[in-house]
Enzyme design. Structure first.
Site, short mmCIF file in Angstrom:
data_model
loop_
_atom_site.label_atom_id
_atom_site.label_comp_id
_atom_site.label_asym_id
_atom_site.label_seq_id
_atom_site.Cartn_x
_atom_site.Cartn_y
_atom_site.Cartn_z
N CYS A 7 11.46 19.94 29.99
CA CYS A 7 10.35 19.22 30.20
C CYS A 7 9.20 19.80 30.90
CB CYS A 7 10.81 17.80 31.17
SG CYS A 7 11.59 18.09 32.36
N LYS A 37 23.60 4.95 30.75
CA LYS A 37 23.63 5.25 29.57
C LYS A 37 23.16 6.71 29.12
CE LYS A 37 20.84 5.28 25.93
NZ LYS A 37 21.80 6.23 25.33
N GLU A 51 10.46 9.71 34.04
CA GLU A 51 10.48 11.15 34.10
C GLU A 51 10.17 11.40 32.55
OE1 GLU A 51 9.96 13.04 36.63
OE2 GLU A 51 10.84 12.00 38.03
N GLU A 84 3.70 17.98 22.84
CA GLU A 84 5.22 18.36 23.24
C GLU A 84 5.97 18.89 22.09
OE1 GLU A 84 7.88 16.09 25.25
OE2 GLU A 84 8.03 17.53 26.94
P1 NAD Z 1 14.50 9.95 23.99
O1 NAD Z 1 13.38 9.27 24.65
O2 NAD Z 1 14.69 10.00 22.61
O3 NAD Z 1 15.61 9.52 24.72
C1 NAD Z 1 16.08 9.28 25.85
C2 NAD Z 1 17.12 8.34 26.31
O4 NAD Z 1 16.67 7.22 25.75
C3 NAD Z 1 18.31 8.54 25.41
O5 NAD Z 1 19.68 8.03 26.25
C4 NAD Z 1 18.20 7.42 24.42
O6 NAD Z 1 19.25 7.02 23.83
C5 NAD Z 1 17.48 6.38 25.10
N1 NAD Z 1 16.78 5.17 24.51
C6 NAD Z 1 16.00 5.53 23.15
N2 NAD Z 1 15.27 4.46 22.67
C7 NAD Z 1 15.46 3.71 23.93
C8 NAD Z 1 15.03 2.06 24.06
N3 NAD Z 1 14.38 1.43 23.19
N4 NAD Z 1 15.52 1.48 25.20
C9 NAD Z 1 16.30 2.11 26.32
N5 NAD Z 1 16.76 3.53 25.94
C10 NAD Z 1 16.31 4.04 24.89
O7 NAD Z 1 14.46 11.49 24.69
P2 NAD Z 1 15.32 12.79 24.32
O8 NAD Z 1 14.94 13.13 22.73
O9 NAD Z 1 16.84 12.34 24.71
O10 NAD Z 1 14.79 13.89 25.24
C11 NAD Z 1 13.78 14.84 25.00
C12 NAD Z 1 12.51 14.10 25.84
O11 NAD Z 1 12.81 13.84 27.12
C13 NAD Z 1 11.24 15.14 25.77
O12 NAD Z 1 10.00 14.50 25.52
C14 NAD Z 1 11.46 15.58 27.23
O13 NAD Z 1 10.15 16.17 27.67
C15 NAD Z 1 11.93 14.31 28.09
N6 NAD Z 1 12.21 14.74 29.20
C16 NAD Z 1 11.63 14.68 30.50
C17 NAD Z 1 12.00 15.17 31.55
C18 NAD Z 1 11.39 14.85 32.85
O14 NAD Z 1 11.99 15.22 34.17
N7 NAD Z 1 10.10 14.56 33.09
C19 NAD Z 1 13.25 15.82 31.74
C20 NAD Z 1 13.99 15.97 30.69
C21 NAD Z 1 13.53 15.64 29.32
#
Ligand code: NAD
Length: 479
Positions: free
Chosen positions: A277, A168, A243, A377
């Site tokens: 991140c 997804k 992650e 963050e």
């Molecule tokens: P997000 O958590 O809003 O969404 C991530 C994914 O989860 C999306 O595909 C979203 O549709 C899905 N999602 C949302 N609600 C969900 C639920 N209830 N159940 C299952 N899936 C769900 O994050 P974002 O805004 O897309 O990305 C930014 C964040 O990601 C930042 O906090 C960043 O630090 C983190 N990030 C971490 C890493 C790492 O490797 N540690 C890498 C990149 C980004």
């Protein structure tokens, strides 16, 4: 046209279904739309992954490797299209999209293939033959900041391990994933091995996480959503790899070269408009270097001025969406309210392209641990500077975070930097500007996540171990 799901090797027709528009953050225009999936779509995709599992998991590793190498070649063949798509859907400058967004994704697959090639699936341990087997059906849920890289780390490792996948992708940047679906058909990946279901977290993500036939969830995204994913997955005791976010510190030691450390810290913090991140967003500077370091940082920030992401020379594009711009601006406002001193950037509106979601690369100094900007963050181009008196204090400040994803240390003596790196409670640390190494494990301590991605350790996340007791002597028959 609404792009449909890729299930069991077929791009489904989505006309007439509810959809999610994909918006170019450089100007607000709609650049595509994907179907807004639901739990019935998830059921079909999971059924396809279950059906494909036996045949895929029992293929010789050499055949799985050949498919992943073909996928990497496909990414390279379509590099320009992928780069343009990524720029249009999440604002990444075109040169960065080509080199980092697509280039790193290709490198991810190469290092995972190395890991799979050298993997020993059977070993004799005590009285048993221990066999590494694929976990099963994997749900991969990815964000929008390095969308292709994050997809490849999960999908590449999972299918090399013999798992089948339902992906997804982020609903903010799903178009690159649809191109991946095209490439998977181009390379004749067997139907059902990788299925792509578009949609948001509520409609698709949570249905995947709670699905009884999904064996493992690998998630990259925010800490708060990650916590919800882990809770929801617990109901069916799935393996979960997370992650999550970070608030990584760079420690500049007294003997560090000023210009080089400034350039490197700014690159870590400002690249991808700060939406990384592992970005080093808190720099800790000895009081003796503070004025010189700050002056050099302000000068160097001019090189990160926002520009049109379609322009080859642009270093900072818009952030990924208007929503993200508003979140970042709110963090900047709070920092000002709490007494952080603005050295560069701030809240003045810049719009190198009309209607774009831009944030000026911003530097605050006099930042203390009492301020929210020190801990939260931002996920935008915002650097904080905090002075320190002793190295012990610098290490304490670096570790004063619920996160533990990454960090950096600068010194003219690499051994000194190494000693300080050992004291940082983070999953990765770069010495003197060394950046992401996709051959080495990547992941977080503390609330930055669970598990590792990249290379051997990222590959091994997708394996279960079976001990066949009494079979140790049979290793030669089954190697
Ligand atoms: P997000 O958590 O809003 O969404 C991530 C994914 O989860 C999306 O595909 C979203 O549709 C899905 N999602 C949302 N609600 C969900 C639920 N209830 N159940 C299952 N899936 C769900 O994050 P974002 O805004 O897309 O990305 C930014 C964040 O990601 C930042 O906090 C960043 O630090 C983190 N990030 C971490 C890493 C790492 O490797 N540690 C890498 C990149 C980004």
């Amino acid at each position: 046209m609404i792009i449909g799901h890729d299930i069991a090797g077929i791009r489904e027709d989505a006309e007439g279904r509810r959809s999610i528009d994909v918006v170019n953050p450089a100007n607000g225009s709609i650049v595509g739309a994907v179907v807004a999936g639901d739990s019935e779509d998830v059921d079909r995709a999971v059924a396809a992954a279950v059906a494909a599992f036996d045949a895929w998991s029992t293929r010789p590793m050499s055949q799985r490797i050949a498919h992943v190498e073909a996928l990497a070649e496909g990414l390279a063949r379509h590099r320009e299209r992928l780069a343009a798509t990524l720029s249009a859907e999440m604002g990444s400058p075109i040169a960065f999209s080509r080199a980092a967004q697509v280039g790193v994704a290709i490198a991810d697959l190469a290092r995972l293939v190395d890991a799979a090639r050298s993997h020993v699936a059977r070993e004799s341990v005590s009285n048993s033959l221990v066999i590494a087997e694929p976990v099963g059906v994997v749900a991969a849920i990815t964000p929008w900041n390095f969308p292709l890289h994050q997809i490849m780390l999960k999908v590449g490792a999972a299918i090399l391990a013999g798992c089948t996948v339902v992906l997804k992708p982020s609903e903010v940047a799903p178009l690159n994933a649809a191109l991946v679906g095209d490439i998977l058909r181009e390379i004749d990946l067997p139907a059902g091995v990788v299925n792509i279901v578009h949609g948001d977290g509520a409609g698709v993500g949570s249905a995947l996480v709670t699905h009884p036939a999904v064996d493992m969830v690998t998630f990259t995204g925010s800490r708060s959503v990650g916590e919800g994913v882990a809770r929801a997955a617990a109901a069916t005791i799935k393996k979960v790899a997370l992650e999550l976010g970070g608030k990584s510190a760079a420690i500049v030691l007294e003997d560090a070269p000023i210009e080089e450390s400034v350039d490197s810290v700014l690159a870590s913090c400002f690249a991808n408009a700060g939406q990384t991140c592992a970005a080093q967003t808190r720099v800790l500077v000895p009081a003796s270097l503070l004025d010189a370091w700050q002056d050099a940082a302000v000068r160097a920030t001019a090189g990160w001025a926002p520009g049109d992401p379609a322009d080859e020379s642009t270093a900072t594009g818009p952030v990924a969406s208007g929503l993200q711009r508003d979140r970042v601006r709110a963090h900047i406002e709070t920092a000002i309210d709490q007494g952080a001193r603005l050295l560069a950037g701030g809240l003045d509106i810049v719009e190198p392209t009309a209607g774009g979601a831009y944030v000026q690369p911003t530097i605050f100094t006099d930042v203390t641990p009492e301020m929210r900007i020190f801990h939260e963050e931002v996920f935008g181009p915002v650097l904080t500077i905090t002075p320190y008196a002793t190295v012990d204090e610098a290490v304490d400040l670096a570790n004063d975070s619920v996160y533990g994803l990454s960090g950096g240390v600068w010194s003219s003596d690499p051994r000194r930097a190494f000693d300080v790196a050992l004291r940082m409670r983070t999953g990765t640390v770069g010495i003197n500007g060394a950046g992401l190494d996709v051959g080495a494990p990547f992941g977080g301590y503390k609330q930055s996540g669970i598990g590792r991605e990249c290379g051997v350790h990222g590959f091994e996340e997708f394996l279960e171990l079976k001990s066949v007791m009494g079979a140790a002597a049979l290793i030669d028959d089954h190697s």
